[in-house]
Design an enzyme around this catalytic site. Structure first.
Site, PDB file in Angstrom:
ATOM      1  N   GLY A 162      37.519  71.108  57.159  1.00  0.00           N
ATOM      2  CA  GLY A 162      37.653  69.688  57.437  1.00  0.00           C
ATOM      3  C   GLY A 162      36.318  69.091  57.840  1.00  0.00           C
ATOM      4  CB  CYS A 163      34.873  65.733  57.310  1.00  0.00           C
ATOM      5  SG  CYS A 163      36.288  64.738  57.832  1.00  0.00           S
ATOM      6  CG  MET A 164      35.825  64.529  62.327  1.00  0.00           C
ATOM      7  SD  MET A 164      36.861  63.566  63.453  1.00  0.00           S
ATOM      8  CE  MET A 164      38.467  63.729  62.657  1.00  0.00           C
TER       9      MET A 164
END
Length: 346
Positions: free
Chosen positions: A150-152
Site C-alpha cells: 500500500g502507498c502509505m
C-alpha cells in the site's frame, strides 16, 4: 529477455486513477506492448476519453477499453481493480496471464484474521501472492502472483526500516501519515468542496495499512514494532508524507542512525536518503517527488528522540511506478526502465 522481444501486457481496471497511471508509465516503455486495457463501465471508450491527460499520446490515447471477458494471452497482467474485485476475477485473469501483479490490497496480509477483517473477499482464494517491496524483498524468481505494498504502508516502511533493521530504537513507534485525494480513487464520495482548503483526520485508529507495516517490518528486520498508525487527508491530488516518531535504545548515537540509513539505501535508485538536512526545505517534500518514482527519506535525531520522514507520489512510487519497477525486476530488465526520476514542479 532479449531486447528484440516486447512483453505483452494487460492493465485490468484501466479506467481508475491507478490504472490510468499504469497505462501512462507503460505507454512508452521500450520493452512493453499494451495488448489489453480493460474496464467494465467504460468498455468501448478510448483511453483519452476516460483519462484526458493521456488523450494526446499518439498511440495509447486512441486505445479502446474492453471488457475483461475479451482478455487475450499476455505475459504480465497489472490488476488495478478496486480492493475486493480481484479475488472474483482472478480465475479468469490467471488463465490468460503468465504473471499477475496486484496493486490493490487483497493479498497483502499473511494473517488470516487480519485478512478476514480488512480484505474478506481474499480469504477464500487458493493462490498465494508474494508480498514484494522492490528495494527490500528477495528476488522474485518464478513467483507468478505478486501483491505490491500500500502507498502509505510503503512510505512508512522506507522511513522505519533502517531503524529496526539495525535494532536502533525502542519498539514503540508512532506514524503520522498524510495523503492526497487520489488515494481514495475515482469512486470517493467526498465532495471537492469539502476537501479544498481543508486538512482533516482520515483514520486515527484501525487503518488496514497498520498490520501491513508491522508484518513487513517483521519480515524484513526480524522485529515487529508496537505501532500507532494514524492518517490524515491533504488538500492536493497526489503525494504522501509520513512522519515517524521513535526513541533510541540506550547507547545508540545519531551517527549510527545516519550510517544505518545510508547503508540501507545505498545503490537503491528510487529511494533517496537526504543525508544531512539542516533547513526545512532540505527534508523530504512532496514537490521533490510528485510525478516521479522516487521516495525521499530523512532522519533527525535530538537526544534520544528520532523523527524519520518519507515522501512519495502515491500513484507512482506508491502504486503504478513500483509495479512497473517490479515487472522490470521479474523479467530481467533494468529496474529503472520506463520510470521517471524527476518530479513535476513548481
Amino acid at each position: 529477455m532479449g531486447d528484440e522481444r516486447r512483453l505483452n501486457v494487460a492493465v485490468i481496471g484501466a479506467s481508475g486513477y491507478t490504472g490510468g497511471e499504469t497505462v501512462r508509465l507503460l505507454a512508452d516503455h521500450p520493452h512493453v506492448r499494451l495488448a489489453f486495457l480493460s474496464a467494465e463501465r467504460h468498455a468501448g471508450s478510448t483511453v483519452g476519453a476516460v483519462h484526458p491527460w493521456l488523450r494526446n499520446h499518439p498511440v495509447v490515447g486512441r486505445h479502446r477499453l474492453r471488457p475483461l471477458e475479451e482478455m487475450p494471452e499476455v505475459d504480465v497482467a497489472f490488476s488495478c481493480l478496486p480492493t475486493g474485485a480481484l479475488p472474483k476475477a482472478l480465475p479468469h485473469i490467471a488463465k490468460h496471464a503468465d504473471r499477475v501483479l496486484n496493486l490493490a490490497g487483497d493479498f497483502r496480509l499473511h494473517d488470516r484474521a487480519e485478512t478476514r477483517r480488512h480484505y474478506p473477499d481474499a480469504e477464500a482464494v487458493d493462490e498465494k501472492f508474494a508480498y514484494f517491496v522492490p528495494e527490500l524483498s528477495a528476488d522474485l524468481g518464478a513467483e507468478r502472483f505478486v501483491n505490491l505494498p500500500g502507498c502509505m504502508a510503503v512510505a512508512s516502511i522506507y522511513a522505519l526500516y533502517p531503524l529496526f533493521c539495525d535494532n536502533l530504537v525502542e519498539s514503540r513507534v508512532v506514524v503520522d501519515a498524510k495523503t492526497g485525494s487520489s488515494g481514495s480513487g475515482k469512486g470517493s464520495g467526498e465532495h471537492p468542496a469539502e476537501r479544498a482548503g481543508n486538512f482533516r483526520v482520515h483514520k486515527p485508529h484501525g487503518h488496514r495499512h497498520a498490520p501491513e507495516i508491522r508484518q513487513a517490518l517483521a519480515e524484513f528486520t526480524g522485529f515487529e514494532p508496537e505501532l500507532q498508525f494514524s492518517t490524515h487527508s491533504l488538500d492536493m491530488p497526489r503525494g504522501i508524507m509520513v512522519s515517524c516518531y521513535s526513541q533510541l535504545r540506550e547507547g545508540v548515537t545519531a551517527l549510527e542512525v545516519k550510517r544505518a540509513y545510508a547503508s540501507a539505501y545505498a545503490g537503491k535508485p528510487f529511494v533517496k536518503f537526504r543525508t544531512a538536512p539542516k533547513r526545512p526545505q532540505d527534508f523530504p517534500m512532496l514537490k521533490a517527488v510528485v510525478g516521479s518514482n522516487l521516495a525521499e527519506v530523512a532522519v533527525s535525531v535530538q537526544g534520544t528522540e528520532v523523527v524519520s520522514v518519507a515522501a512519495l507520489d502515491n500513484l507512482v512510487k506508491g502504486a503504478a511506478g513500483q509495479a512497473v519497477q517490479t515487472m522490470n525486476l521479474m523479467m530481467g530488465l533494468d529496474e529503472s526502465t520506463g520510470l521517471p526520476t524527476t518530479a513535476v514542479g513548481p
